[in-house]
Design an enzyme around this catalytic site. Structure first.
Site, PDB file in Angstrom:
ATOM      1  N   HIS A   1      -1.935  75.750  46.064  1.00 35.17           N
ATOM      2  CA  HIS A   1      -0.717  75.804  46.884  1.00 35.17           C
ATOM      3  C   HIS A   1      -0.086  77.199  46.886  1.00 35.17           C
ATOM      4  O   HIS A   1       1.141  77.336  46.846  1.00 35.17           O
ATOM      5  CB  HIS A   1       0.286  74.745  46.400  1.00 35.17           C
ATOM      6  CG  HIS A   1       0.929  73.965  47.509  1.00 35.17           C
ATOM      7  ND1 HIS A   1       2.056  74.378  48.158  1.00 35.17           N
ATOM      8  CD2 HIS A   1       0.578  72.798  48.089  1.00 35.17           C
ATOM      9  CE1 HIS A   1       2.394  73.499  49.076  1.00 35.17           C
ATOM     10  NE2 HIS A   1       1.511  72.525  49.072  1.00 35.17           N
TER      11      HIS A   1
ATOM     12  N   TYR B   1       3.290  70.883  42.550  1.00 33.62           N
ATOM     13  CA  TYR B   1       2.623  72.132  42.926  1.00 33.62           C
ATOM     14  C   TYR B   1       3.156  73.279  42.067  1.00 33.62           C
ATOM     15  O   TYR B   1       4.366  73.489  41.987  1.00 33.62           O
ATOM     16  CB  TYR B   1       2.851  72.448  44.398  1.00 33.62           C
ATOM     17  CG  TYR B   1       2.265  71.405  45.317  1.00 33.62           C
ATOM     18  CD1 TYR B   1       0.919  71.053  45.218  1.00 33.62           C
ATOM     19  CD2 TYR B   1       3.056  70.785  46.273  1.00 33.62           C
ATOM     20  CE1 TYR B   1       0.381  70.089  46.051  1.00 33.62           C
ATOM     21  CE2 TYR B   1       2.516  69.829  47.117  1.00 33.62           C
ATOM     22  CZ  TYR B   1       1.183  69.477  47.002  1.00 33.62           C
ATOM     23  OH  TYR B   1       0.654  68.530  47.824  1.00 33.62           O
TER      24      TYR B   1
END
Ligand code: MG
Length: 404
Positions: A212, A162
């Site tokens: 994210h 992420y």
């Protein structure tokens, strides 16, 4: 059978196969006065498992013992308001563990799978998406190719984890260890990755991506616009929940389908996004919002506004929670796609009746209730480790704390 009443509510913590703090599963077992009539539910909040266990053992157990397990709606409300202060991931996961177990019990009493209680099947199989991650483009391409060979049609692609990954200057990393990323580098690498993926695999593959919350809002808006050309199935968590009002800006500038919701715990968080049609997919974590009872209502609200469901399905949901997602997906007309992490051999042995995947779909079995069981003896062999998470200690290259 005489009318069963709740005899006990037990909590089982286990970390199957890998002693890992990111795999601390919490399963709730609601036992009744009828021999062999019990239900299982998922209460997994892997980051704070002992808080959830305490909420169940110290507060829900004494509240529920002696009550009728078939009154799911009433018991859900009772659990929800009993602490007066309500909601939040700890209390909602505790409630979810009981709630799913009550649906499991109701199905066993009726002799029907839970999807039948929810209205019956809208589809035979549940379309899944898998995670293709890698340190560089070549690794991600390889991973996508493997999934395609397995028949998977929806793939989420991420490079470097992420937000990507950067090595901070040694002087800074020494003061603040953590998971470092550079938002600008991440955005650039991801756009290049998707160029490569469309070049390699053409336009038919359904591609997804999870931001994210790793970009400042203005950069996130530009990123959604730049990703539009890849025709994603959806772009996830473009903004942190606190910045939800920015969705209107992204919406006005591009047609990239947007998904959001895994951090939500209360209707006040999702209702503005649904009413405003600011997102396309609701992605709540079913146990974090309180279980099947609120999730089926949320799905119906979304149906009225033209949104589809894509329930959160990471590796730190127990197989019981995954089974509950599948039952809900089967009976939800406005289902979109199901995130799927797969099960290890130990998980399959520990949870007999795990949903099975074939090609790009997952299938529920037709046993009564959720159709899944727990081998408690095996679960005891894999106790949960203690520890503090590192990946949520996210930082940018100057050492500043950032969203994980
Ligand atoms: Mg996500």
């Amino acid at each position: 059978m005489s009318a069963p009443i709740i005899r006990d509510v037990r909590v089982i913590l286990t970390s199957p196969g890998e002693s890992h703090i990111q795999k601390r599963l919490i399963v709730v077992k609601v036992e009744t006065t009828e021999p062999d009539l019990y239900g299982l539910g998922c209460a997994t909040f892997t980051q704070r498992p002992l808080s959830v266990r305490s909420a169940i053992e110290n507060y829900l157990r004494p509240l529920l013992r002696g009550r009728d397990p078939q009154r799911i709606e009433d018991l859900w409300h009772l659990m929800h308001v009993n602490a007066y202060w309500r909601s939040g991931p700890v209390l909602n996961n505790a409630i979810s563990g009981v709630d799913m177990a009550l649906w499991d019990i109701k199905g066993k009493i009726a002799g029907l799978p839970v999807y039948q209680l929810l209205g019956g099947k809208c589809r035979e199989g549940v379309a899944i998406y898998r995670h293709a991650g890698g340190r560089d483009e070549a690794e991600v391409v390889d991973r996508v190719r493997t999934f395609l060979k397995e028949g998977v049609r929806h793939v989420r692609a991420q490079i470097g984890g992420y937000g990507g990954h950067v090595e901070p200057a040694p002087a800074i990393a020494a003061s603040f260890p953590g998971a470092y990323y550079d938002p600008a580098v991440y955005a650039q690498q991801t756009l290049a990755l998707f160029d490569r993926l469309r070049e390699e695999f053409g336009g038919e593959l359904e591609l997804l991506h999870d931001v994210h919350e790793r970009l400042p809002p203005a950069d996130a808006v530009r990123f959604a616009v730049e990703m539009e050309r890849f025709h994603l199935f959806f772009l996830e968590d473009l903004f942190p929940p606190e910045q939800w009002a920015w969705f209107a800006r992204a919406r006005n500038l591009c047609a990239t389908p947007l998904a959001m919701g895994e951090l939500f715990t209360h209707p006040s968080e999702w209702m503005p996004l649904i009413e405003g049609r600011l997102i396309d997919f609701i992605r709540c974590h079913v146990s974090a919002i309180g279980g099947l009872t609120p999730a089926r209502k949320l799905a119906s609200v979304c149906e009225a506004f033209g949104l589809r469901t894509a329930w959160h399905g990471p590796g730190d949901v127990s197989p019981v929670g995954h089974a509950a997602n599948v039952h809900l997906d089967l009976a939800t007309r406005n289902f979109g796609v199901q995130e799927w992490s797969g099960f290890s051999d130990v998980e399959r042995e520990m949870f007999p009746g795990c949903p099975e995947t074939r090609g790009g779909f997952v299938f529920a079995n037709d046993r009564p209730g959720l159709g899944i069981d727990l081998n408690e003896e095996l679960a005891r062999k894999y106790p949960c480790p203690e520890g503090v998470l590192v990946w949520t200690q996210a930082r940018t290259p100057d050492g500043a704390g950032a969203y994980p």
